[in-house]
Design an enzyme around this catalytic site. Structure first.
Site, PDB file in Angstrom:
ATOM      1  N   HIS A   9       2.539  12.260 -29.576  1.00  0.00           N
ATOM      2  CA  HIS A   9       2.034  10.930 -29.214  1.00  0.00           C
ATOM      3  C   HIS A   9       1.416  10.234 -30.424  1.00  0.00           C
ATOM      4  O   HIS A   9       1.566   9.022 -30.601  1.00  0.00           O
ATOM      5  CB  HIS A   9       0.985  11.026 -28.103  1.00  0.00           C
ATOM      6  CG  HIS A   9       1.588  11.261 -26.751  1.00  0.00           C
ATOM      7  ND1 HIS A   9       0.866  11.780 -25.695  1.00  0.00           N
ATOM      8  CD2 HIS A   9       2.833  11.027 -26.265  1.00  0.00           C
ATOM      9  CE1 HIS A   9       1.655  11.866 -24.631  1.00  0.00           C
ATOM     10  NE2 HIS A   9       2.856  11.419 -24.953  1.00  0.00           N
ATOM     11  N   ARG A  55       0.804  -1.235   0.000  1.00  0.00           N
ATOM     12  CA  ARG A  55       0.000   0.000   0.000  1.00  0.00           C
ATOM     13  C   ARG A  55       0.834   1.280   0.000  1.00  0.00           C
ATOM     14  O   ARG A  55       0.401   2.322   0.471  1.00  0.00           O
ATOM     15  CB  ARG A  55      -0.960   0.030   1.194  1.00  0.00           C
ATOM     16  CG  ARG A  55      -1.968  -1.086   1.141  1.00  0.00           C
ATOM     17  CD  ARG A  55      -3.229  -0.754   1.885  1.00  0.00           C
ATOM     18  NE  ARG A  55      -4.190  -1.827   1.680  1.00  0.00           N
ATOM     19  CZ  ARG A  55      -4.128  -3.007   2.292  1.00  0.00           C
ATOM     20  NH1 ARG A  55      -3.159  -3.253   3.161  1.00  0.00           N
ATOM     21  NH2 ARG A  55      -5.014  -3.919   2.031  1.00  0.00           N
ATOM     22  N   ASN A  82       2.162  19.499 -21.872  1.00  0.00           N
ATOM     23  CA  ASN A  82       1.883  18.655 -23.041  1.00  0.00           C
ATOM     24  C   ASN A  82       2.126  19.375 -24.361  1.00  0.00           C
ATOM     25  O   ASN A  82       1.773  18.851 -25.422  1.00  0.00           O
ATOM     26  CB  ASN A  82       0.445  18.141 -23.002  1.00  0.00           C
ATOM     27  CG  ASN A  82       0.216  17.210 -21.825  1.00  0.00           C
ATOM     28  OD1 ASN A  82       1.081  16.419 -21.490  1.00  0.00           O
ATOM     29  ND2 ASN A  82      -0.939  17.323 -21.189  1.00  0.00           N
ATOM     30  N   LYS A  84       9.519  22.548 -14.139  1.00  0.00           N
ATOM     31  CA  LYS A  84       8.579  21.439 -13.927  1.00  0.00           C
ATOM     32  C   LYS A  84       7.963  21.558 -12.542  1.00  0.00           C
ATOM     33  O   LYS A  84       6.752  21.370 -12.362  1.00  0.00           O
ATOM     34  CB  LYS A  84       9.303  20.106 -14.097  1.00  0.00           C
ATOM     35  CG  LYS A  84       8.448  18.897 -13.753  1.00  0.00           C
ATOM     36  CD  LYS A  84       7.940  18.152 -14.960  1.00  0.00           C
ATOM     37  CE  LYS A  84       6.906  17.106 -14.608  1.00  0.00           C
ATOM     38  NZ  LYS A  84       7.143  15.805 -15.201  1.00  0.00           N
ATOM     39  N   LYS A 134       4.200  11.609 -11.285  1.00  0.00           N
ATOM     40  CA  LYS A 134       3.360  10.777 -12.161  1.00  0.00           C
ATOM     41  C   LYS A 134       4.100   9.463 -12.375  1.00  0.00           C
ATOM     42  O   LYS A 134       5.233   9.458 -12.859  1.00  0.00           O
ATOM     43  CB  LYS A 134       3.173  11.451 -13.524  1.00  0.00           C
ATOM     44  CG  LYS A 134       2.037  12.425 -13.587  1.00  0.00           C
ATOM     45  CD  LYS A 134       1.735  12.671 -15.060  1.00  0.00           C
ATOM     46  CE  LYS A 134       0.811  13.837 -15.256  1.00  0.00           C
ATOM     47  NZ  LYS A 134       0.611  14.110 -16.701  1.00  0.00           N
ATOM     48  N   HIS A 158       2.893  17.486 -27.467  1.00  0.00           N
ATOM     49  CA  HIS A 158       2.705  16.064 -27.149  1.00  0.00           C
ATOM     50  C   HIS A 158       1.508  15.416 -27.826  1.00  0.00           C
ATOM     51  O   HIS A 158       1.500  14.207 -28.004  1.00  0.00           O
ATOM     52  CB  HIS A 158       2.612  15.864 -25.631  1.00  0.00           C
ATOM     53  CG  HIS A 158       3.958  15.865 -24.962  1.00  0.00           C
ATOM     54  ND1 HIS A 158       4.796  16.955 -24.994  1.00  0.00           N
ATOM     55  CD2 HIS A 158       4.622  14.911 -24.251  1.00  0.00           C
ATOM     56  CE1 HIS A 158       5.910  16.669 -24.329  1.00  0.00           C
ATOM     57  NE2 HIS A 158       5.835  15.441 -23.869  1.00  0.00           N
ATOM     58  N   ARG A 194      -0.983  22.397 -15.482  1.00  0.00           N
ATOM     59  CA  ARG A 194       0.055  21.376 -15.722  1.00  0.00           C
ATOM     60  C   ARG A 194      -0.061  20.819 -17.145  1.00  0.00           C
ATOM     61  O   ARG A 194       0.906  20.328 -17.708  1.00  0.00           O
ATOM     62  CB  ARG A 194      -0.035  20.245 -14.680  1.00  0.00           C
ATOM     63  CG  ARG A 194       1.131  19.257 -14.748  1.00  0.00           C
ATOM     64  CD  ARG A 194       1.195  18.319 -13.550  1.00  0.00           C
ATOM     65  NE  ARG A 194       2.266  17.331 -13.730  1.00  0.00           N
ATOM     66  CZ  ARG A 194       2.642  16.446 -12.809  1.00  0.00           C
ATOM     67  NH1 ARG A 194       2.065  16.429 -11.632  1.00  0.00           N
ATOM     68  NH2 ARG A 194       3.612  15.597 -13.053  1.00  0.00           N
ATOM     69  N   GLU A 226      12.670  18.175 -24.476  1.00  0.00           N
ATOM     70  CA  GLU A 226      11.832  18.516 -23.320  1.00  0.00           C
ATOM     71  C   GLU A 226      12.379  19.757 -22.587  1.00  0.00           C
ATOM     72  O   GLU A 226      11.625  20.507 -21.982  1.00  0.00           O
ATOM     73  CB  GLU A 226      11.734  17.341 -22.339  1.00  0.00           C
ATOM     74  CG  GLU A 226      11.206  16.040 -22.958  1.00  0.00           C
ATOM     75  CD  GLU A 226       9.683  15.960 -23.063  1.00  0.00           C
ATOM     76  OE1 GLU A 226       8.983  16.976 -22.847  1.00  0.00           O
ATOM     77  OE2 GLU A 226       9.192  14.848 -23.384  1.00  0.00           O
TER      78      GLU A 226
HETATM   79  N1  LIG Z   1       6.290  10.482 -15.301  1.00  0.00           N
HETATM   80  C1  LIG Z   1       6.369  11.534 -16.076  1.00  0.00           C
HETATM   81  O1  LIG Z   1       6.001  12.638 -15.710  1.00  0.00           O
HETATM   82  C2  LIG Z   1       6.953  11.359 -17.439  1.00  0.00           C
HETATM   83  C3  LIG Z   1       7.326  12.489 -18.168  1.00  0.00           C
HETATM   84  C4  LIG Z   1       7.926  12.312 -19.408  1.00  0.00           C
HETATM   85  C5  LIG Z   1       8.153  11.033 -19.890  1.00  0.00           C
HETATM   86  N2  LIG Z   1       7.781   9.958 -19.163  1.00  0.00           N
HETATM   87  C6  LIG Z   1       8.035   8.584 -19.651  1.00  0.00           C
HETATM   88  O2  LIG Z   1       9.436   8.402 -19.752  1.00  0.00           O
HETATM   89  C7  LIG Z   1       9.690   7.382 -20.710  1.00  0.00           C
HETATM   90  C8  LIG Z   1      10.836   7.807 -21.597  1.00  0.00           C
HETATM   91  O3  LIG Z   1      11.982   8.000 -20.799  1.00  0.00           O
HETATM   92  P1  LIG Z   1      13.446   7.851 -21.421  1.00  0.00           P
HETATM   93  O4  LIG Z   1      13.533   8.634 -22.657  1.00  0.00           O
HETATM   94  O5  LIG Z   1      14.413   8.094 -20.333  1.00  0.00           O
HETATM   95  O6  LIG Z   1      13.430   6.323 -21.905  1.00  0.00           O
HETATM   96  P2  LIG Z   1      14.155   5.011 -21.341  1.00  0.00           P
HETATM   97  O7  LIG Z   1      13.977   4.868 -19.888  1.00  0.00           O
HETATM   98  O8  LIG Z   1      13.698   3.903 -22.211  1.00  0.00           O
HETATM   99  O9  LIG Z   1      15.681   5.315 -21.628  1.00  0.00           O
HETATM  100  C9  LIG Z   1      16.098   5.440 -22.966  1.00  0.00           C
HETATM  101  C10 LIG Z   1      17.200   4.418 -23.306  1.00  0.00           C
HETATM  102  O10 LIG Z   1      18.424   4.900 -22.749  1.00  0.00           O
HETATM  103  C11 LIG Z   1      19.013   3.898 -21.936  1.00  0.00           C
HETATM  104  N3  LIG Z   1      19.716   4.616 -20.862  1.00  0.00           N
HETATM  105  C12 LIG Z   1      19.173   5.400 -19.906  1.00  0.00           C
HETATM  106  N4  LIG Z   1      20.141   5.961 -19.184  1.00  0.00           N
HETATM  107  C13 LIG Z   1      21.319   5.524 -19.674  1.00  0.00           C
HETATM  108  C14 LIG Z   1      22.669   5.767 -19.352  1.00  0.00           C
HETATM  109  N5  LIG Z   1      23.019   6.646 -18.386  1.00  0.00           N
HETATM  110  N6  LIG Z   1      23.618   5.120 -20.047  1.00  0.00           N
HETATM  111  C15 LIG Z   1      23.291   4.270 -21.061  1.00  0.00           C
HETATM  112  N7  LIG Z   1      22.026   4.020 -21.427  1.00  0.00           N
HETATM  113  C16 LIG Z   1      21.052   4.644 -20.742  1.00  0.00           C
HETATM  114  C17 LIG Z   1      17.883   3.025 -21.487  1.00  0.00           C
HETATM  115  O11 LIG Z   1      18.340   1.723 -21.179  1.00  0.00           O
HETATM  116  C18 LIG Z   1      16.981   3.037 -22.714  1.00  0.00           C
HETATM  117  O12 LIG Z   1      17.432   2.088 -23.648  1.00  0.00           O
HETATM  118  C19 LIG Z   1       8.399   7.166 -21.471  1.00  0.00           C
HETATM  119  O13 LIG Z   1       7.825   5.950 -21.085  1.00  0.00           O
HETATM  120  C20 LIG Z   1       7.525   8.331 -21.036  1.00  0.00           C
HETATM  121  O14 LIG Z   1       6.149   8.017 -21.035  1.00  0.00           O
HETATM  122  C21 LIG Z   1       7.193  10.096 -17.951  1.00  0.00           C
HETATM  123 ZN   LIG Z   2       7.370  14.312 -22.989  1.00  0.00          ZN
END
Ligand SMILES: NC(=O)c1ccc[n+]([C@@H]2O[C@H](COP(=O)([O-])OP(=O)(O)OC[C@H]3O[C@@H](n4cnc5c(N)ncnc54)[C@H](O)[C@@H]3O)[C@@H](O)[C@H]2O)c1
Ligand SMILES: [Zn+2]
Length: 370
Positions: A254, A124, A247, A229, A146, A250, A243, A188
């Site tokens: 998307h 929980r 987007n 942010k 999020k 986006h 907030r 971003e």
């Molecule tokens: N929660 C939120 O508010 C929010 C906001 C924006 C995006 N997101 C989410 O984030 C995700 C995208 O994140 P991302 O772009 O980091 O993708 P990811 O986590 O897939 O990372 C991208 C790639 O880089 C590699 N990687 C990461 N750090 C590394 C490092 N230091 N050295 C070598 N390789 C590394 C990972 O293994 C992966 O292959 C999406 O699912 C998106 O929906 C969430």
């Molecule tokens: Zn984004």
């Protein structure tokens, strides 16, 4: 080593700090022991990050005598699934981690979203700490609470709001991040300037090369992005209002990600880059924003190695009506009218809840061939 930059997120009992600096993963053991005495840890990471960054974290935890379990998942967006959350939850329970123990999310946004969601539901709600290793995670996904995973019905449809206890953004982690991923995260960063901070956009224009080369401007850019942010999260933690400005780009982005199957053809940040240009171009077309600014934005993103046009997406794009379906799927449709983040110019984005689908369709049709 210079002191880390610090951004505070003042959410009352759930307040936390974001630290941005060098060597933070090596020192995480000491930092965690001082801030949260007497805890045990479950590290969640992916295979690529484990190879490059996990040893530094583990050495620091071991040096402080902190107990930890490790859960390593495959890298990639497909890991952000309900099935994987189940695996993480079971592994956390199998390791006998208790409610007061802490999950460490070491990785990009995929791991942060997934591990944060696992933390939100196991026993929980356990505490978790974000250790973002991609630029996107450091400037966006690790901040704001999020968390969640994808469903076969769409992206991010399952989740919870669950704030981390601390965010440690280690600049050294970015040294092993593939350059294409770095550029995608940079989209971003640019977004925050385009939304409501014209001065930040101009600063980015001046410092882009230094940010990409890893100079001191990189830490400053990340800290300014985290502050931006944080401002939006504080104003509207559960995204019922402003907030949504986050987007920008986006809805188009998307739809393009969906159209390319969330594959390597188009990374999230690349879709956002094209989407932000489209949002500006569409606003200019509607007479809402000065047309010449679209070119300026496009030039900056292109100089960062990002795509800015539909035609730059490899392979064939589906028809405009298929893209329109994807746009309508994006959860911002109310009674047939589309909600889009539009703009009056750089730093002047706004939420428009009454966009005609036909106007967007005609605009996309025209953009496909330019
Ligand atoms: N929660 C939120 O508010 C929010 C906001 C924006 C995006 N997101 C989410 O984030 C995700 C995208 O994140 P991302 O772009 O980091 O993708 P990811 O986590 O897939 O990372 C991208 C790639 O880089 C590699 N990687 C990461 N750090 C590394 C490092 N230091 N050295 C070598 N390789 C590394 C990972 O293994 C992966 O292959 C999406 O699912 C998106 O929906 C969430
Ligand atoms: Zn984004």
């Amino acid at each position: 080593m210079p002191d880390p930059l610090r951004v505070h997120v003042p959410l009352g009992e759930r307040a936390y700090d974001i630290e941005i600096g060098h060597g933070l993963l090596d020192r995480a053991g000491a930092t965690l022991k001082a801030r949260f005495p007497g805890r045990r840890y479950g590290i969640v990471t992916d295979a690529s990050v484990a190879e490059h960054q996990l040893p530094r974290l583990v050495r620091g935890l071991d040096a402080e005598g902190l107990q930890h379990a490790e859960i390593v998942l495959p890298a990639g967006e497909s890991t952000k699934s309900f099935t994987r959350v189940g695996e993480v939850v079971d592994a956390v329970l199998a390791a006998r981690l208790e409610r007061g123990d802490i999950i460490l999310a070491l990785g990009g946004g995929v791991i942060g979203d997934l591990a944060g969601f696992a933390a939100a539901i196991v026993r929980r709600g356990m505490g978790f700490v974000q250790l973002p290793t991609s630029l996107l995670a450091q400037v966006d996904s690790s901040v704001g609470g999020k968390t969640g995973v994808n469903s076969p019905h769409g992206k991010n449809l399952i989740g919870a709001f669950h704030q981390p206890m601390l965010v440690l953004a280690d600049l050294d982690a970015l040294d092993t991040l593939p350059p294409r991923q770095f550029a995608a995260g940079y989209a971003e960063v640019v977004k925050y300037g385009l939304i409501d901070d014209e001065a930040f956009f101009f600063w980015l224009e001046e410092h882009r090369a230094e940010i990409f080369a890893g100079g001191p401007a990189r830490a400053e850019a990340i800290a300014r992005a985290c502050s931006a942010k944080t401002r939006f999260v504080l104003a509207d933690e559960k995204e019922t209002g402003v907030r949504a400005l986050l987007n920008l780009g986006h809805t188009f982005g998307h739809a393009l990600e969906a159209a390319t199957g969330f594959s390597d053809r188009l990374l999230h940040g690349e879709g956002v880059s094209i989407g932000m240009v489209l949002a500006h171009a569409f606003s200019a077309r509607m007479g809402l924003a000065p047309g010449q600014e679209t070119g300026r934005i496009e030039q900056h993103l292109a100089a960062a190695g990002l795509p800015t046009k539909l035609a730059q997406i490899p392979g064939t794009l589906p028809s405009t009506s298929v893209l329109m379906d994807a746009i309508a799927q994006d959860k911002k449709v109310v009674r047939g009218a589309l909600t889009f983040i539009l703009t009056h110019g750089i730093g002047k984005a706004f939420i428009e809840r009454n966009v005609e689908p036909a106007a967007i369709a005609a605009f996309i049709e025209e953009q496909r061939s330019s």
